[in-house]
Design a protein around this motif. Structure first.
Motif, short mmCIF file in Angstrom:
data_model
loop_
_atom_site.label_atom_id
_atom_site.label_comp_id
_atom_site.label_asym_id
_atom_site.label_seq_id
_atom_site.Cartn_x
_atom_site.Cartn_y
_atom_site.Cartn_z
N ASP A 25 27.43 29.29 38.91
CA ASP A 25 28.61 29.31 39.79
C ASP A 25 28.53 28.18 40.81
N ALA A 56 38.11 29.00 36.87
CA ALA A 56 36.99 29.45 36.03
C ALA A 56 35.91 30.14 36.86
N ARG A 57 35.70 29.67 38.09
CA ARG A 57 34.67 30.25 38.95
C ARG A 57 34.99 31.69 39.34
N LYS A 58 36.26 32.01 39.38
CA LYS A 58 36.66 33.36 39.77
C LYS A 58 36.18 34.40 38.75
N VAL A 59 36.03 33.98 37.50
CA VAL A 59 35.51 34.88 36.47
C VAL A 59 34.04 35.19 36.75
N LEU A 62 33.63 38.17 39.25
CA LEU A 62 34.15 39.49 38.96
C LEU A 62 33.12 40.57 39.32
N GLN A 134 39.50 38.64 43.28
CA GLN A 134 39.78 39.11 41.92
C GLN A 134 41.28 39.30 41.69
N TRP A 137 42.74 35.94 41.15
CA TRP A 137 42.52 35.52 39.75
C TRP A 137 43.52 36.18 38.82
N SER A 141 46.15 34.00 36.60
CA SER A 141 46.05 34.09 35.15
C SER A 141 47.27 34.75 34.52
#
Length: 266
Positions: A25, A56-59, A62, A134, A137, A141
């Motif tokens: 990360d 992508a970093r938000k995944v 989670l 989250q 995100w 998305s």
């Protein structure tokens, strides 16, 4: 040890490092803010990399808010002054089960603006930031359809992160003051000998260096949050935000290195 064995050992450390989700990360964070520095907010390849890496970093994050919730209810080291405890986290041992339940629902489900007024603590603010992130995100998305609400929650989350960074700065400054006082006391006791040969003094010095680095990082993160919120867009430009974020990310990557590797770097 042969060259091949040394290479294997080094590669094993690299694999161990990259196996950490937190390390990956922070590497992505360095790429994100490096791209922001290069783009300076202008459309192009660098800005596309910045936006795609940010999403992508938000995944990676989670359910990461659970880590800070765990820190919130963990006991603190004995001897820590109460102001530092309150800045670092809410001391849940002082609350009953009803208060803990109320806190959970109040923060994570009702999401009101009053949270920073009631829980001025690093862990509480950081866990709220990660939880709200989250929802951001989900909005970006396309899963969560209310874009205005997602953007609003995104700003609230950034304010929580900035508040967490301010708390971290104050905690680290306070702990550095305590360490400095204890080191001076130890120096007086060791005035007739080499203090650098004393194991206790070396341990305190190492801790002091680590906290100094954490203080610098937290202070830089405040500037980054300031830039992301666009509170002073003429002074804290996307390039300034990217530069501070990139250096802060490199510090985070260094902090996650194994102890043996850190000694080689320094």
């Amino acid at each position: 040890m042969s060259t091949l064995d040394a290479t294997r050992a080094e590669l094993a450390l690299v694999v161990l490092y990259l196996n950490k989700a937190e390390a990956r990360d922070k590497i992505c964070r360095a790429i994100q803010y490096g791209s922001k520095f290069l783009s300076n907010g202008q459309p192009g390849t660098a800005q596309n990399v910045d936006k795609s890496t940010s999403l992508a970093r938000k995944v990676f994050r989670l359910f990461k808010f659970v880590n800070d919730l765990h820190g919130l209810i963990s006991p603190v080291p004995q001897g820590t002054p109460l102001p530092l405890v309150l800045l670092g986290k809410v001391q849940m041992g002082y609350l009953n089960d009803f208060c803990i339940t109320f806190y959970f629902f109040f923060v994570f489900f009702f999401l009101t603006f009053l949270f920073p007024c009631f829980f001025q603590s690093k862990n509480a603010l950081l866990s709220t930031f990660l939880f709200l992130d989250q929802i951001v995100w989900l909005g970006r998305s396309g899963i969560y359809k209310n874009k205005e609400r997602a953007e609003l929650l995104g700003r609230i989350s950034l304010f929580c992160w900035m508040g967490s960074s301010v708390c971290t700065t104050l905690v680290e400054a306070g702990e550095l003051g305590r360490l400095s006082a204890s080191m001076k006391k130890l120096e007086k006791e060791l005035k007739n000998s080499d203090k650098h040969k004393n194991e206790q003094y070396r341990a305190k010095l190492k801790k002091s260096n680590e906290r100094s680095l954490a203080l610098v990082k937290a202070a830089m993160d405040i500037v980054v949050a300031f830039g992301l919120l666009q509170l002073a867009p003429k002074k804290v430009t996307p390039r300034v935000t990217g530069g501070f974020g990139f250096v802060s990310s490199l510090i985070s990557c260094y902090q996650l290195l194994p102890a043996s590797t850190k000694s080689k770097v320094t």
